[in-house]
Design a protein around this motif. Structure first.
Motif, short mmCIF file in Angstrom:
data_model
loop_
_atom_site.label_atom_id
_atom_site.label_comp_id
_atom_site.label_asym_id
_atom_site.label_seq_id
_atom_site.Cartn_x
_atom_site.Cartn_y
_atom_site.Cartn_z
N VAL A 155 -53.50 27.05 -91.78
CA VAL A 155 -54.02 25.54 -92.50
C VAL A 155 -55.65 26.13 -91.33
CG1 VAL A 155 -53.01 24.45 -91.08
CG2 VAL A 155 -54.05 24.30 -93.28
N LEU A 174 -51.91 20.09 -91.00
CA LEU A 174 -51.61 20.27 -92.13
C LEU A 174 -52.04 18.91 -92.53
CD1 LEU A 174 -51.19 21.80 -94.82
CD2 LEU A 174 -49.04 21.50 -94.52
N ALA A 175 -51.16 17.36 -92.22
CA ALA A 175 -51.03 16.17 -92.69
C ALA A 175 -52.15 15.61 -92.32
CB ALA A 175 -50.24 15.53 -92.74
N PHE A 203 -55.00 17.16 -92.78
CA PHE A 203 -56.28 17.68 -93.05
C PHE A 203 -56.51 17.54 -94.57
CE2 PHE A 203 -57.74 22.60 -94.84
CZ PHE A 203 -59.05 22.16 -94.74
N GLU A 204 -54.70 17.39 -95.34
CA GLU A 204 -55.03 16.50 -96.71
C GLU A 204 -55.21 15.21 -97.08
OE1 GLU A 204 -50.77 18.27 -97.74
OE2 GLU A 204 -50.25 17.41 -96.53
N LEU A 209 -59.02 15.65 -96.90
CA LEU A 209 -59.71 15.89 -97.47
C LEU A 209 -59.68 14.63 -99.12
CD1 LEU A 209 -58.83 18.97 -98.06
CD2 LEU A 209 -61.31 18.47 -97.36
N VAL A 244 -62.74 14.98 -101.59
CA VAL A 244 -62.21 16.58 -102.26
C VAL A 244 -61.30 16.70 -103.09
CG1 VAL A 244 -62.35 18.90 -101.47
CG2 VAL A 244 -63.63 17.41 -100.28
N ALA A 245 -59.89 16.01 -102.69
CA ALA A 245 -58.99 16.26 -104.11
C ALA A 245 -59.09 14.18 -104.11
CB ALA A 245 -58.23 16.03 -102.70
N LEU A 304 -53.37 17.44 -104.68
CA LEU A 304 -52.83 18.25 -104.02
C LEU A 304 -51.21 17.65 -104.70
CD1 LEU A 304 -54.64 17.57 -100.58
CD2 LEU A 304 -54.87 19.31 -102.07
#
Lengths: 122, 207
Positions: free
Chosen positions: A33, A77-78, A80-81, A84, A89-90, A95
């Motif tokens: 990640v 990680l959280a 990043f989600e 994005l 992007v997402a 996801l």
């Protein structure tokens, strides 16, 4: 070794580093990640300033998992989600759908064989 | 008890989310998986080996811990908080004056990553996997390790259920050293058995 994340390290005083000033990780996924974040930044998806704000918001305690103490890279990680998704992007739910597809693929794959996403998609 | 099955694989929620991100970014063309792998390989020694080195150092320094480790390595390693996500069973194999231990996974690349980090590229390579069992002495010599002919070499084949950690021999001249100082002598390869612990007198792997 001079890695492109020199600027990440400057921006993130809490980043776990070893004696040589290189990042250290507790598990392979953490390295993965981290590397994806470096590459996503290289692709121009966000600035380090935006990243620092996203991670800072996670680290400052909006922990939504009361059952365990999240580690640094759980927050990472959280963040990043979240970033994005905020950047578009997402798409919403995208996801989560991919995560479920990977879960199905894992269950359809005998141990020791590479898990391929196709097995989780219909 | 391992709840691990051969007929399917399990990924943790975290691993699933990481894969979801990688798929999304790859499909949108923002990341290139081979380039990502190259970057990650540069970190491979930055992950677990420190964990394994701490376990080895404590084994050298603390006789009670050594006994617990040799009796039940999974539990003894868990004392440090290092636990596999898939219930892998850990076994510690101790090098002695008579026997040198070496680990391979002939079938795939099962590896005790909670203590050793990501497997090095050579560990996953077909030549290592096939030759380690057939010609361990020759493989060791390629790693620069020459053992006395009389020393027996035992090769352990990892499986999905059982992962091995080699406890290298403690270098001479380290009596009274702290666990931190001892851990600095423990290399990743010494815990796979393709190397020895660093000899502090020569700053090179001990003979």
């Amino acid at each position: 070794m001079t890695l492109p994340e020199r600027s990440i390290k400057d921006a993130l005083p809490n980043l776990p580093l070893d004696r040589d000033g290189e990042p250290v990780f507790g598990a392979p996924w953490e390295a993965r990640v981290f590397a994806m974040t470096v590459k996503a930044h290289e692709a121009g998806l966000f600035t380090w300033k935006e990243w620092t704000q996203a991670l800072g918001a996670e680290l400052s305690g909006n922990g939504n998992d009361a059952t365990k103490t999240p580690g640094y890279y759980d927050h990472w990680l959280a963040a990043f989600e979240t970033l994005l998704t905020a950047k578009g992007v997402a798409a919403g739910g995208q996801l989560a759908a991919l995560r479920d597809a990977w879960d199905k693929a894992a269950h359809a794959t005998p141990h020791g064989q590479p898990i391929e996403l196709d097995k989780g998609r219909i | 008890m391992s709840d691990h099955d051969h007929d399917h694989s399990d990924l943790s929620d975290t691993e699933l989310r990481v894969r979801a991100l990688e798929t999304l970014l790859t499909e949108k063309g923002y990341i290139d998986p081979p380039a990502l792998d190259v970057l990650i390989e540069t970190y491979e020694t930055k992950i677990g080996p420190k964990n394994g080195a701490m376990v080895v150092a404590k084994t050298w320094a603390d006789a009670d811990y050594r006994e617990r480790l040799l009796a039940d390595a999974t539990a003894a390693i868990a004392e440090f908080g290092f636990t596999g996500r898939q219930g892998e069973h850990m076994v510690a194999v101790e090098n002695t004056d008579e026997t040198h231990n070496m680990v391979v996974c002939t079938l795939c690349s099962c590896y005790p990553w909670t203590v050793l980090g990501l497997p090095p590229v050579w560990y996953k390579s077909a030549p290592y996997r096939s030759r380690a069992v057939r010609d361990p002495r020759g493989v060791l010599e390629e790693f620069g390790v020459r053992l006395p002919r009389a020393k027996h070499i035992r090769v352990w084949d990892s499986t999905a259920e059982v992962r091995y950690l080699v406890i290298p021999q403690r270098p001479l001249g380290t009596d009274g050293w702290s666990e931190d100082d001892l851990a600095a002598l423990v290399t990743r390869d010494s815990m796979i058995g393709t190397g020895l612990a660093i000899d502090p007198l020569v700053k090179e792997p001990a003979a």
